[in-house]
Design a protein around this motif. Structure first.
Motif, PDB file in Angstrom:
ATOM      1  N   ASP A   1      42.789  94.206   5.302  1.00 53.24           N
ATOM      2  CA  ASP A   1      43.173  92.824   5.013  1.00 53.24           C
ATOM      3  C   ASP A   1      42.896  92.516   3.538  1.00 53.24           C
ATOM      4  O   ASP A   1      42.428  93.366   2.782  1.00 53.24           O
ATOM      5  CB  ASP A   1      42.431  91.843   5.935  1.00 53.24           C
ATOM      6  CG  ASP A   1      40.922  91.897   5.728  1.00 53.24           C
ATOM      7  OD1 ASP A   1      40.467  92.483   4.728  1.00 53.24           O
ATOM      8  OD2 ASP A   1      40.205  91.346   6.577  1.00 53.24           O
ATOM      9  N   ARG A   2      43.197  91.260   3.149  1.00 54.80           N
ATOM     10  CA  ARG A   2      43.120  90.908   1.732  1.00 54.80           C
ATOM     11  C   ARG A   2      41.702  91.067   1.171  1.00 54.80           C
ATOM     12  O   ARG A   2      41.528  91.431   0.009  1.00 54.80           O
ATOM     13  CB  ARG A   2      43.624  89.469   1.517  1.00 54.80           C
ATOM     14  CG  ARG A   2      44.088  89.211   0.093  1.00 54.80           C
ATOM     15  CD  ARG A   2      44.859  87.910  -0.033  1.00 54.80           C
ATOM     16  NE  ARG A   2      45.957  87.774   0.902  1.00 54.80           N
ATOM     17  CZ  ARG A   2      47.085  88.466   0.832  1.00 54.80           C
ATOM     18  NH1 ARG A   2      47.264  89.351  -0.125  1.00 54.80           N
ATOM     19  NH2 ARG A   2      48.029  88.300   1.739  1.00 54.80           N
ATOM     20  N   ASP A   3      40.686  90.837   2.006  1.00 48.55           N
ATOM     21  CA  ASP A   3      39.308  90.956   1.529  1.00 48.55           C
ATOM     22  C   ASP A   3      38.959  92.375   1.084  1.00 48.55           C
ATOM     23  O   ASP A   3      38.094  92.576   0.242  1.00 48.55           O
ATOM     24  CB  ASP A   3      38.331  90.514   2.630  1.00 48.55           C
ATOM     25  CG  ASP A   3      38.310  89.004   2.806  1.00 48.55           C
ATOM     26  OD1 ASP A   3      38.844  88.306   1.919  1.00 48.55           O
ATOM     27  OD2 ASP A   3      37.773  88.537   3.821  1.00 48.55           O
ATOM     28  N   TRP A   4      39.655  93.340   1.658  1.00 46.20           N
ATOM     29  CA  TRP A   4      39.413  94.749   1.289  1.00 46.20           C
ATOM     30  C   TRP A   4      39.701  94.967  -0.193  1.00 46.20           C
ATOM     31  O   TRP A   4      39.079  95.802  -0.838  1.00 46.20           O
ATOM     32  CB  TRP A   4      40.313  95.627   2.163  1.00 46.20           C
ATOM     33  CG  TRP A   4      40.039  97.102   2.101  1.00 46.20           C
ATOM     34  CD1 TRP A   4      39.120  97.799   2.844  1.00 46.20           C
ATOM     35  CD2 TRP A   4      40.722  98.080   1.304  1.00 46.20           C
ATOM     36  NE1 TRP A   4      39.196  99.145   2.539  1.00 46.20           N
ATOM     37  CE2 TRP A   4      40.160  99.341   1.597  1.00 46.20           C
ATOM     38  CE3 TRP A   4      41.747  98.009   0.355  1.00 46.20           C
ATOM     39  CZ2 TRP A   4      40.595 100.513   0.994  1.00 46.20           C
ATOM     40  CZ3 TRP A   4      42.180  99.182  -0.246  1.00 46.20           C
ATOM     41  CH2 TRP A   4      41.607 100.421   0.071  1.00 46.20           C
TER      42      TRP A   4
ATOM     43  N   LEU B   1      39.366  92.564  -2.386  1.00 49.04           N
ATOM     44  CA  LEU B   1      38.583  91.566  -3.121  1.00 49.04           C
ATOM     45  C   LEU B   1      37.243  92.167  -3.544  1.00 49.04           C
ATOM     46  O   LEU B   1      36.181  91.645  -3.265  1.00 49.04           O
ATOM     47  CB  LEU B   1      38.370  90.344  -2.215  1.00 49.04           C
ATOM     48  CG  LEU B   1      38.054  89.000  -2.853  1.00 49.04           C
ATOM     49  CD1 LEU B   1      39.166  88.563  -3.787  1.00 49.04           C
ATOM     50  CD2 LEU B   1      37.830  87.975  -1.753  1.00 49.04           C
ATOM     51  N   ARG B   2      37.302  93.305  -4.224  1.00 45.30           N
ATOM     52  CA  ARG B   2      36.109  94.059  -4.596  1.00 45.30           C
ATOM     53  C   ARG B   2      36.272  94.583  -6.023  1.00 45.30           C
ATOM     54  O   ARG B   2      37.369  94.530  -6.579  1.00 45.30           O
ATOM     55  CB  ARG B   2      35.932  95.247  -3.641  1.00 45.30           C
ATOM     56  CG  ARG B   2      35.699  94.856  -2.204  1.00 45.30           C
ATOM     57  CD  ARG B   2      35.481  96.089  -1.345  1.00 45.30           C
ATOM     58  NE  ARG B   2      36.699  96.862  -1.159  1.00 45.30           N
ATOM     59  CZ  ARG B   2      36.743  98.185  -0.979  1.00 45.30           C
ATOM     60  NH1 ARG B   2      35.630  98.869  -0.987  1.00 45.30           N
ATOM     61  NH2 ARG B   2      37.890  98.803  -0.818  1.00 45.30           N
TER      62      ARG B   2
END
Length: 222
Positions: free
Chosen positions: A4-7, A9-10
């Motif tokens: 997902d998009r959080d993946w 966000l790193r």
DNA sequence: CGGCGGATCGACT
DNA sequence: GTCGATCCGCCGC
């Protein structure tokens, strides 16, 4: 699985490392082409002299300043196109350039796309190099902004069920392991803009992969 | 197999 | 007017 998009966000190096071994799949009316990524480069946004974002936002690079998990596609030298995946929080403009991949599905379609713009000598050359990879997938400027986190989208990125990759410095002997070994080195074609950028090994590839493009040191400018 | 040079165009210094 | 996050064909070893 489809991250997902959080993946995305790193930190860009973390995303770059985890993109190695992931597959990028493109579906069109012609069929499906799937690539297992073997070589990438990290670009760290406005603070990175090697990045297109270094001189700030403009119409061409606007996608990089937006949400992570989207493709940033640009034209290079008038002839070629290259593909990045945007990562990090919106506004930071970090992205990972996709440099090479192994065709794992749709080899005939990928090969025919390459033939339309040149000659393919070997299967491993189909997506060896950022512009070749873009042709193999059939991507073009209009795919700028495509969301790779949408499982039903035209371009989807998937990670393996298990990803035990191991990052290792390029000058160190390989560690004995069954896990994929990630090597790092200087980015290709980035002069360093004053010599600062390429102290960092921001090119990452899977050790022993024949699809990884030939190493060329960044040119040194007087 | 490695090195060299040309192609080609949008954004920007 | 300048300059690229490149590729390919050709040349020589």
């Amino acid at each position: 699985m489809v991250p997902d998009r959080d993946w995305y966000l790193r930190p860009v190096l973390d995303v770059a490392r985890d993109l190695l071994g992931a597959t990028l799949t493109r579906r069109t009316a012609d069929g499906v082409v799937s690539l297992r990524l073997t070589e990438v480069e990290a670009y760290d946004g406005e603070t990175d002299p090697g990045s297109h974002a270094y001189r700030g936002q403009n119409r061409r690079n606007a996608t990089m300043f937006g949400e992570p998990g989207h493709l940033y596609v640009y034209r290079h030298l008038g002839l070629h196109h290259c593909v990045n995946v945007v990562c990090g929080p919106p506004g930071t403009a970090s992205a990972v350039l996709l440099r090479a991949g192994e065709v794992v599905d749709g080899a005939d379609l990928a090969r025919s796309r390459r033939l339309a713009s040149g000659v393919v000598r070997a299967d491993r050359d189909i997506a060896r190099g950022p512009a070749r990879l873009t042709v193999a997938l059939g991507l073009h400027l209009s795919d700028d902004g495509a969301d790779v986190t949408d499982p039903h989208g035209a371009v989807v990125l998937e990670t393996p069920a298990v990803e035990p990759s191991l990052v290792e410095r390029s000058l160190v002997e390989p560690v004995e392991t069954s896990a994929a070994v990630v090597r790092t080195g200087p980015r290709v074609g980035v002069s360093g803009e004053g010599g600062s950028a390429d102290r960092f090994p921001w090119r990452l590839w899977l050790a022993g992969e024949p699809t990884v493009s030939a190493y060329r040191p960044a040119p040194v400018r007087p």
